[in-house]
Every structure is written in C-alpha cells, then in structure tokens.
Design a protein around this motif. Structure first.
Motif, PDB file in Angstrom:
ATOM      1  N   ARG A 216      36.564  37.488  51.518  1.00  0.00           N
ATOM      2  CA  ARG A 216      35.445  37.157  50.631  1.00  0.00           C
ATOM      3  C   ARG A 216      35.401  35.644  50.426  1.00  0.00           C
ATOM      4  O   ARG A 216      36.095  35.100  49.576  1.00  0.00           O
ATOM      5  CB  ARG A 216      35.590  37.899  49.310  1.00  0.00           C
ATOM      6  CG  ARG A 216      35.290  39.390  49.443  1.00  0.00           C
ATOM      7  CD  ARG A 216      35.769  40.178  48.245  1.00  0.00           C
ATOM      8  NE  ARG A 216      35.267  41.539  48.276  1.00  0.00           N
ATOM      9  CZ  ARG A 216      35.771  42.498  49.048  1.00  0.00           C
ATOM     10  NH1 ARG A 216      36.789  42.244  49.834  1.00  0.00           N
ATOM     11  NH2 ARG A 216      35.243  43.714  49.027  1.00  0.00           N
TER      12      ARG A 216
ATOM     13  N   SER B 186      34.251  34.371  46.906  1.00  0.00           N
ATOM     14  CA  SER B 186      35.311  34.367  45.897  1.00  0.00           C
ATOM     15  C   SER B 186      36.216  33.156  46.058  1.00  0.00           C
ATOM     16  O   SER B 186      36.623  32.537  45.070  1.00  0.00           O
ATOM     17  CB  SER B 186      36.128  35.655  46.010  1.00  0.00           C
ATOM     18  OG  SER B 186      37.189  35.664  45.079  1.00  0.00           O
TER      19      SER B 186
ATOM     20  N   MET C 263      39.520  50.049  48.027  1.00  0.00           N
ATOM     21  CA  MET C 263      39.524  48.590  48.123  1.00  0.00           C
ATOM     22  C   MET C 263      40.948  48.072  47.892  1.00  0.00           C
ATOM     23  O   MET C 263      41.698  48.625  47.090  1.00  0.00           O
ATOM     24  CB  MET C 263      38.558  47.989  47.104  1.00  0.00           C
ATOM     25  CG  MET C 263      37.136  48.519  47.236  1.00  0.00           C
ATOM     26  SD  MET C 263      36.082  48.082  45.834  1.00  0.00           S
ATOM     27  CE  MET C 263      35.902  46.334  46.111  1.00  0.00           C
TER      28      MET C 263
ATOM     29  N   ILE D  41      41.304  41.294  47.475  1.00  0.00           N
ATOM     30  CA  ILE D  41      40.199  40.891  46.599  1.00  0.00           C
ATOM     31  C   ILE D  41      40.667  39.944  45.499  1.00  0.00           C
ATOM     32  O   ILE D  41      39.960  38.991  45.153  1.00  0.00           O
ATOM     33  CB  ILE D  41      39.535  42.140  45.989  1.00  0.00           C
ATOM     34  CG1 ILE D  41      38.964  43.019  47.104  1.00  0.00           C
ATOM     35  CG2 ILE D  41      38.439  41.763  45.006  1.00  0.00           C
ATOM     36  CD1 ILE D  41      38.461  44.351  46.618  1.00  0.00           C
TER      37      ILE D  41
END
Length: 364
Positions: A143, A146, A240, A245
């Motif tokens: 990501r 992010s 996930m 993340i």
C-alpha cells in the motif's frame, strides 16, 4: 419454580454444640443458616429429605472446618463428596522474600523479562522482514498510499522540532566550546568541536531520541486503539495481513525519513554553531565553512547517517510491538505507550554505544 420453593421447609434444632437439620436443605432454605453457629461440633442430618448442591457445598465447608457430618444417606454423602472435591483450594501463602533473596528474585525476574522482550522484538523484526519480502515479490499487495501518509506524519511533521533542536544544540556547543577553549587560546578549534560532534554523534542521536518519543508513542497509540476496537481481529477474519497493512508501512516510513531528518539536523546544528561562533568569537561564516571543509572529513557524515536506518528500524519495531500488546482497556494503552517511548529511547542509546565501539574498532 417460586411456588415449589415455598413448599420446601427446613427444620433447624440447635442443642449445645450439635445441630439437627430436617426437611429440605436447598438453595431456597439455605438463607436460614446464613448466621454462623458458634462452637458447632456435630451436624445430624438423619431427618433430611432433600439436598442439592448449594446445601452440599455448605456441608462440605463445615466438614473442612472439622465439624462431624452424620445421618446422610449414601446418595447424599456422594453428592457432598463430589461438591467437596470440586471446591477450589486456595494456594498456600508464600512468604515474601527478604534481604538478599528479594534482591536476587528481583534481578532474576528482570533478566527473564528482558529476555522475553528481546524474543518478542526479534519476532516482530522477523514479521517486518517477511512482510517486506512479500511486498518485493508481490508489489500489488503493498500500500503505497499508506507509506506516503506515514512518511508525512513521521518525517515532514517532525522537521520543525528537529531543526529547532539541532540549531539550539549547535548554539550551545559553540558557546560552551568557546568558553573552554578560549582559556588555552584555541578558539579556532571550536569549529572542529561543533562539526565532529554534530555530524558524528549528536545530530542523529538527538534526532532519533525525538523521533522515538514522538513516533513510538504515535505508533503504539494508533495500533493499540485498533486493537482495543478489535479492528485487527476483523482484518484477520477478512483474510488481510496486519503485518502488511500496519507494520510494514510504518516501519518503512521511519527507515526512509529518519536519515533525511538526520541530514536536516546536521545542517541546522552547523548553522547554529556558525552563528554563535560569529557572535562570540568573531569567526566569520566563510572562515567557519573553510575550517569545516578542510578539517572535517566526510567519514564523520557517513558514520552519523549510517546509524539512521538502524535507529529507525529499532524505533518502528518497538512501537508496533507495544501497539500489538495493548489490551482492551485504556489503562493498557497508556501503559504500553509509556513503555514504548522508554524502551525506544533506551534502545537507541544502546545501539549508538555499540556503533561507537564498532567504528572505533574499525578505525572510523
């Protein structure tokens, strides 16, 4: 159920140190014996017609106190024995250690706690490296948005405080160095004092300490609040990876931004030192620049900035580890945030000491 309980009666006869119970001894009639019976030695239950686990628990407690239980049928005796076997047994009280025993116990607990903490930090370091490897092999899982957001939070927003701190450190070094070196007529060497101190040690060390206090607490608070709201469990339920993340973008952002912050700190510290040298010693900025370039080797810059990625990795891993350790209450969040800041600053100082020993051994 209430109608049935009203038809249950318990007869209680107390004679000296003996107690005779008859009728129904259940949870409904037990309150009749709520008051303790003084000097009780014997309980006669030959007239008992009904007994449940509440009454059996009361009798088991009496038996544990040495009171004789008589008159039970075989079925009732088995019920009392079953309840007595299921009663919790309190742990024997352990005398608190004193003197040397207390000191050695405290040291032992501290050592074991430190080893457990190091093992957990190594685990989270491995999780970060595994997530980084997965991001390299599968770039679509990473990501980028992010990462950019955390670079802004940990890097760009920290520039003012880092620059101001380093500027003031340069001013203080120049002022104190001038005051001491002027006694020996060596004021000109204050330039080397400032440049080597800031470029090699103080610039990146103080930057890392500021980032440790600022960012480690932020990492713990952000991840810990998600842990309290069970958002991390929801991520796992949805398939996930929390490491991909939450941990990877935050730690990677620190690794990218801390060297940049260290470079900004070095520049700000040198500017502060040059201004104070100009004011206090009359060393012009051009002379300061000449002494800086001619007498200060580039290896000092390399030594200082080479520490930045390691400091960033340590701070990020400790902050994420503390966030994952948060429980479901706000008190746990506050405690873990404080621990993260203390542990991160302590780890940065220890790593800086190890770097100093290493560079001294290799001749840098």
């Amino acid at each position: 159920m209430n109608d049935l309980s009203q038809d249950q009666n318990l007869s209680v006869e107390l004679s000296g140190d003996s107690l005779r119970l008859g009728g129904s001894f259940t949870v409904w009639t037990l309150p009749q014996l709520a008051a303790p019976v003084p000097a009780l030695r014997r309980i006669d239950l030959s007239g008992l017609t009904r007994l449940d686990t509440a009454g059996a628990n009361y009798l088991a407690g009496c038996a544990a106190q040495g009171i004789a239980i008589e008159g039970l049928s075989e079925t009732q005796a088995k019920l009392v024995d079953t309840v007595a076997a299921a009663r919790p047994v309190p742990d024997a009280e352990r005398n608190a250690p004193r003197g040397w025993h207390a000191l050695l116990e405290g040291i032992g607990r501290g050592v074991v706690g430190a080893l457990i903490f190091l093992r957990e930090i190594a685990e989270y370091l491995g999780r970060f490296l595994a997530a980084l490897g997965r991001a390299i092999l599968h770039p679509t899982d990473f990501r980028l948005t992010s990462l950019v957001h955390h670079c802004q939070e940990t890097g760009l927003r920290a520039v003012p405080i880092v620059a101001l701190m380093s500027f003031l450190i340069g001013v203080v070094l120049a002022f104190q160095g001038a005051a001491q070196l002027s006694q020996f007529g060596a004021e000109i060497f204050v330039v080397e004092l400032i440049s080597i101190s800031i470029l090699r040690e103080l610039g990146i060390l103080l930057t890392a300490i500021i980032v440790a206090g600022r960012t480690a607490s932020a990492l713990t608070a952000s991840i810990g609040s998600m842990k309290m709201r069970e958002e991390i469990d929801a991520m796992r339920t949805l398939g996930m990876d929390p490491d991909m993340i939450l941990i990877l973008p935050r730690v990677l952002a620190l690794i990218i931004t801390l060297p940049i912050l260290g470079l900004i700190a070095n520049i700000a510290g040198l500017i502060g030192g040059a201004i104070m040298c100009w004011i206090e010693l009359g060393i012009s900025p051009s002379m300061f620049r000449y002494r800086l370039i001619s007498e200060t080797g580039v290896e000092h810059v390399i030594v200082g900035l080479s520490k930045a990625p390691v400091f960033a990795l340590v701070i990020g891993v400790i902050g994420c580890h503390a966030g994952m350790k948060v429980g479901k209450d706000a008190e746990s969040l506050g405690a873990q945030t404080s621990k993260a800041v203390v542990n991160a600053i302590f780890a940065v100082i220890v790593m800086d000491a190890l770097f100093s020993i290493f560079f001294a051994e290799v001749g840098l």
